[in-house]
Design an enzyme around this catalytic site. Structure first.
Site, PDB file in Angstrom:
ATOM      1  N   PHE A 160      19.627 -23.115  30.606  1.00 44.52           N
ATOM      2  CA  PHE A 160      18.783 -22.530  31.782  1.00 44.52           C
ATOM      3  C   PHE A 160      19.410 -22.660  32.969  1.00 44.52           C
ATOM      4  CE2 PHE A 160      15.106 -22.547  34.716  1.00 44.52           C
ATOM      5  CZ  PHE A 160      14.378 -21.578  34.357  1.00 44.52           C
ATOM      6  N   LEU A 205      19.494 -22.228  36.874  1.00 45.39           N
ATOM      7  CA  LEU A 205      18.589 -21.828  38.169  1.00 45.39           C
ATOM      8  C   LEU A 205      19.382 -22.219  39.449  1.00 45.39           C
ATOM      9  CD1 LEU A 205      16.129 -20.233  39.421  1.00 45.39           C
ATOM     10  CD2 LEU A 205      14.837 -22.289  39.051  1.00 45.39           C
ATOM     11  N   GLU A 241      12.687 -30.094  36.606  1.00 48.20           N
ATOM     12  CA  GLU A 241      11.753 -29.196  36.336  1.00 48.20           C
ATOM     13  C   GLU A 241      10.920 -28.922  37.546  1.00 48.20           C
ATOM     14  OE1 GLU A 241      10.629 -27.714  33.324  1.00 48.20           O
ATOM     15  OE2 GLU A 241      11.931 -28.748  32.197  1.00 48.20           O
TER      16      GLU A 241
HETATM   17  C1  FAD Z   1      20.202 -34.491  35.476  1.00 51.65           C
HETATM   18  C2  FAD Z   1      19.830 -33.185  35.860  1.00 51.65           C
HETATM   19  C3  FAD Z   1      19.630 -32.083  35.110  1.00 51.65           C
HETATM   20  C4  FAD Z   1      19.162 -30.905  35.657  1.00 51.65           C
HETATM   21  N1  FAD Z   1      19.281 -29.749  34.691  1.00 51.65           N
HETATM   22  C5  FAD Z   1      18.985 -28.507  35.243  1.00 51.65           C
HETATM   23  C6  FAD Z   1      19.039 -27.264  34.534  1.00 51.65           C
HETATM   24  O1  FAD Z   1      19.297 -27.331  33.334  1.00 51.65           O
HETATM   25  N2  FAD Z   1      18.984 -25.994  34.977  1.00 51.65           N
HETATM   26  C7  FAD Z   1      18.918 -26.077  36.571  1.00 51.65           C
HETATM   27  O2  FAD Z   1      18.714 -24.862  36.853  1.00 51.65           O
HETATM   28  N3  FAD Z   1      18.567 -27.222  37.235  1.00 51.65           N
HETATM   29  C8  FAD Z   1      18.794 -28.204  36.824  1.00 51.65           C
HETATM   30  N4  FAD Z   1      18.828 -29.516  37.291  1.00 51.65           N
HETATM   31  C9  FAD Z   1      18.482 -29.409  38.882  1.00 51.65           C
HETATM   32  C10 FAD Z   1      17.035 -29.703  39.485  1.00 51.65           C
HETATM   33  O3  FAD Z   1      16.276 -28.798  38.903  1.00 51.65           O
HETATM   34  C11 FAD Z   1      17.091 -29.969  41.028  1.00 51.65           C
HETATM   35  O4  FAD Z   1      17.829 -31.075  41.278  1.00 51.65           O
HETATM   36  C12 FAD Z   1      15.617 -30.126  41.548  1.00 51.65           C
HETATM   37  O5  FAD Z   1      15.014 -28.657  41.504  1.00 51.65           O
HETATM   38  C13 FAD Z   1      15.523 -30.322  42.930  1.00 51.65           C
HETATM   39  O6  FAD Z   1      16.635 -29.589  43.729  1.00 51.65           O
HETATM   40  P1  FAD Z   1      17.915 -30.269  44.667  1.00 51.65           P
HETATM   41  O7  FAD Z   1      18.529 -31.297  43.832  1.00 51.65           O
HETATM   42  O8  FAD Z   1      18.811 -29.414  45.216  1.00 51.65           O
HETATM   43  O9  FAD Z   1      16.944 -31.062  45.674  1.00 51.65           O
HETATM   44  P2  FAD Z   1      16.439 -30.400  47.144  1.00 51.65           P
HETATM   45  O10 FAD Z   1      15.683 -29.220  47.061  1.00 51.65           O
HETATM   46  O11 FAD Z   1      17.561 -30.456  48.005  1.00 51.65           O
HETATM   47  O12 FAD Z   1      15.443 -31.421  47.653  1.00 51.65           O
HETATM   48  C14 FAD Z   1      15.716 -32.758  48.361  1.00 51.65           C
HETATM   49  C15 FAD Z   1      14.546 -33.490  48.682  1.00 51.65           C
HETATM   50  O13 FAD Z   1      13.593 -32.756  49.472  1.00 51.65           O
HETATM   51  C16 FAD Z   1      12.268 -32.449  48.905  1.00 51.65           C
HETATM   52  N5  FAD Z   1      11.918 -31.210  49.349  1.00 51.65           N
HETATM   53  C17 FAD Z   1      12.778 -30.121  49.314  1.00 51.65           C
HETATM   54  N6  FAD Z   1      11.800 -28.771  49.654  1.00 51.65           N
HETATM   55  C18 FAD Z   1      10.733 -29.316  49.615  1.00 51.65           C
HETATM   56  C19 FAD Z   1       9.178 -28.919  50.178  1.00 51.65           C
HETATM   57  N7  FAD Z   1       9.073 -27.563  50.114  1.00 51.65           N
HETATM   58  N8  FAD Z   1       8.090 -29.949  50.345  1.00 51.65           N
HETATM   59  C20 FAD Z   1       8.515 -31.189  50.134  1.00 51.65           C
HETATM   60  N9  FAD Z   1       9.511 -31.626  49.678  1.00 51.65           N
HETATM   61  C21 FAD Z   1      10.606 -30.981  49.573  1.00 51.65           C
HETATM   62  C22 FAD Z   1      12.649 -32.592  47.450  1.00 51.65           C
HETATM   63  O14 FAD Z   1      11.359 -32.888  46.864  1.00 51.65           O
HETATM   64  C23 FAD Z   1      13.799 -33.912  47.579  1.00 51.65           C
HETATM   65  O15 FAD Z   1      13.098 -35.005  47.538  1.00 51.65           O
HETATM   66  C24 FAD Z   1      18.991 -30.717  36.892  1.00 51.65           C
HETATM   67  C25 FAD Z   1      19.129 -31.962  37.735  1.00 51.65           C
HETATM   68  C26 FAD Z   1      19.346 -32.974  37.106  1.00 51.65           C
HETATM   69  C27 FAD Z   1      19.473 -34.295  37.993  1.00 51.65           C
END
Ligand code: FAD
Length: 382
Positions: A128, A130, A368
């Site tokens: 998946f 995204l 998620e």
């Molecule tokens: C091991 C692992 C497996 C993964 N697998 C998948 C996968 O299979 N497919 C996929 O698509 N993605 C995957 N992900 C990605 C994961 O879904 C994202 O890391 C997650 O959605 C957060 O995005 P980011 O890391 O860019 O953090 P950011 O969005 O940059 O967030 C950084 C911080 O800011 C906070 N923040 C951001 N916006 C807001 C808001 N509006 N209000 C309050 N706080 C906020 C967040 O909570 C976080 O604390 C995976 C991640 C990991 C670590």
């Protein structure tokens, strides 16, 4: 409509026994090995066994050869797998996530092509995709572009953190058709394995869930038939939200399983370990900590069950699912940290399971959608 019932049915009881029986033989050897040897045991053993039992993607409908499990039953399976190994539970949730848009809104041809292999008895993984370098929590920032050329979709962009990246037989990918990133411009497209222009980045070196192969995907003029877009034009955002809302309840179930494993380990140890002439469990500081954990695990489990019950009964499950995800991930982190404290210095050692539990638990508040995003979802509905 079914009334609320906390009894597990005889079919569900058999399902739990089936999962435990097939998992037990494989988990210990895989956990004892690390690195490539452990990974090989992981995929050749437990993942293969789950595939043989059609439990790698248990939500594939029976019509397409699958088990057709509802979310409540799937949560029961994932609690068991979470208790055995968070990595395997995460691989299963990734498969469920990738299949979900196809099950929800795929064409008959998409269902007939992509669902049966996920339940054919052999290992078929799905992914998946995204998240992107500039689009994590904010999916309106998605920059992967998809445009129509003749009867094809042509896709360019970079996806990050893709579980099963490079192993998946297909990837359910979200892209935008518009530079302005409007929700209506989102499109969900099935990308088959080994297609020209799809490059697999290096495997991420992670803190925990080390057997979960997670990579970048680079798409350079990837061209797929137009019929591989899922659902009517403009519906992909809604489809994505539905997929998340369902997956989040299951992520909660994984957390409950992991919390249970850590709690049970610490409980047994505290009854065995004598200090000051008696088991440390008889110290109220220890037994009360375990009692509190038992209550929190039960509470998170009930939240997961409620969310899954709402999903199965086609009721409004968005808020319940986000709550279940927060509860499951938080109790996993709390239980694994407490288990390490209760096990004392031994809990910190690599050949004890507790340090692995703790490392694995850490990811559950990030994937998620982070727990902050779950709170934003809940707040938007208050
Ligand atoms: C091991 C692992 C497996 C993964 N697998 C998948 C996968 O299979 N497919 C996929 O698509 N993605 C995957 N992900 C990605 C994961 O879904 C994202 O890391 C997650 O959605 C957060 O995005 P980011 O890391 O860019 O953090 P950011 O969005 O940059 O967030 C950084 C911080 O800011 C906070 N923040 C951001 N916006 C807001 C808001 N509006 N209000 C309050 N706080 C906020 C967040 O909570 C976080 O604390 C995976 C991640 C990991 C670590």
């Amino acid at each position: 409509m079914a009334v609320v019932n906390f009894n597990i049915s005889s079919e569900q009881q058999l399902l739990l026994e089936e999962v435990n029986a097939l998992a037990c033989g494989w988990m210990a050897p895989a956990a004892e090995q690390s690195g490539e040897a452990g990974e090989k045991l992981f995929f050749d053993g437990l993942i293969t066994s789950l595939a043989e039992h059609k439990l790698l993607t248990p939500t594939v409908p029976q019509h397409y050869g699958g088990r057709g499990l509802g979310y409540f039953s799937t949560a029961l399976v994932l609690e068991e797998l979470g208790a055995l190994c968070t990595s395997v539970a995460t691989v299963v949730t990734a498969n469920i996530h990738a299949a979900s848009p196809i099950i929800l809104a795929g064409s008959t041809k998409q269902k007939e092509t992509f669902l049966p292999p996920l339940a054919c008895g052999k290992t078929h993984l799905a992914a998946f995709a995204l998240t992107e370098p500039e689009a994590g929590s904010d999916i309106t920032a998605i920059a992967t572009k998809a445009y129509r050329k003749d009867n094809q979709w042509v896709i360019n962009g970079v996806k990050e953190f893709v579980i099963n990246g490079g192993l998946a037989h297909f990837t359910t990918l979200f892209a935008t058709t518009d530079a302005k990133g409007k929700r209506a411009s989102l499109v969900a497209i099935i990308i088959p394995k080994d297609i020209n222009g799809l490059k697999i980045g290096a495997v991420y070196d992670k803190m925990g869930i080390e057997y979960v192969r997670t990579t970048k995907l680079i798409l350079e003029d990837v061209s797929v038939p137009g019929e591989l877009a899922i659902g009517p034009r403009g519906s992909a955002y809604l489809l994505l939200m539905q997929t998340f809302d369902r997956g989040r309840a299951l992520a909660g179930a994984v957390g409950v399983g992991l919390a249970r494993a850590a709690y049970e380990f610490a409980l047994q140890y505290s009854k065995r370990r004598h200090q000051f002439g008696r088991p440390v469990f008889t110290q109220q500081a220890v037994s009360f900590a375990l009692a509190e954990l038992a209550a929190k695990i039960e509470s998170a489990r009930l939240m997961v069950w409620k969310a899954c019950w709402l999903i199965d009964n086609d009721m409004d499950y968005t808020m319940a699912s986000s709550m279940a995800k927060i509860a499951g991930s938080q109790v996993a982190q709390e239980a694994t940290a407490m288990a390490m404290d209760i096990c004392g210095g031994r809990g910190y050692l690599k050949d004890w399971p507790v340090e692995k539990y703790l490392r694995d638990a850490r990811v559950l508040s990030l994937i998620e959608g982070t727990n902050n995003i779950q709170k934003a979802v809940i707040a938007s509905l208050l």
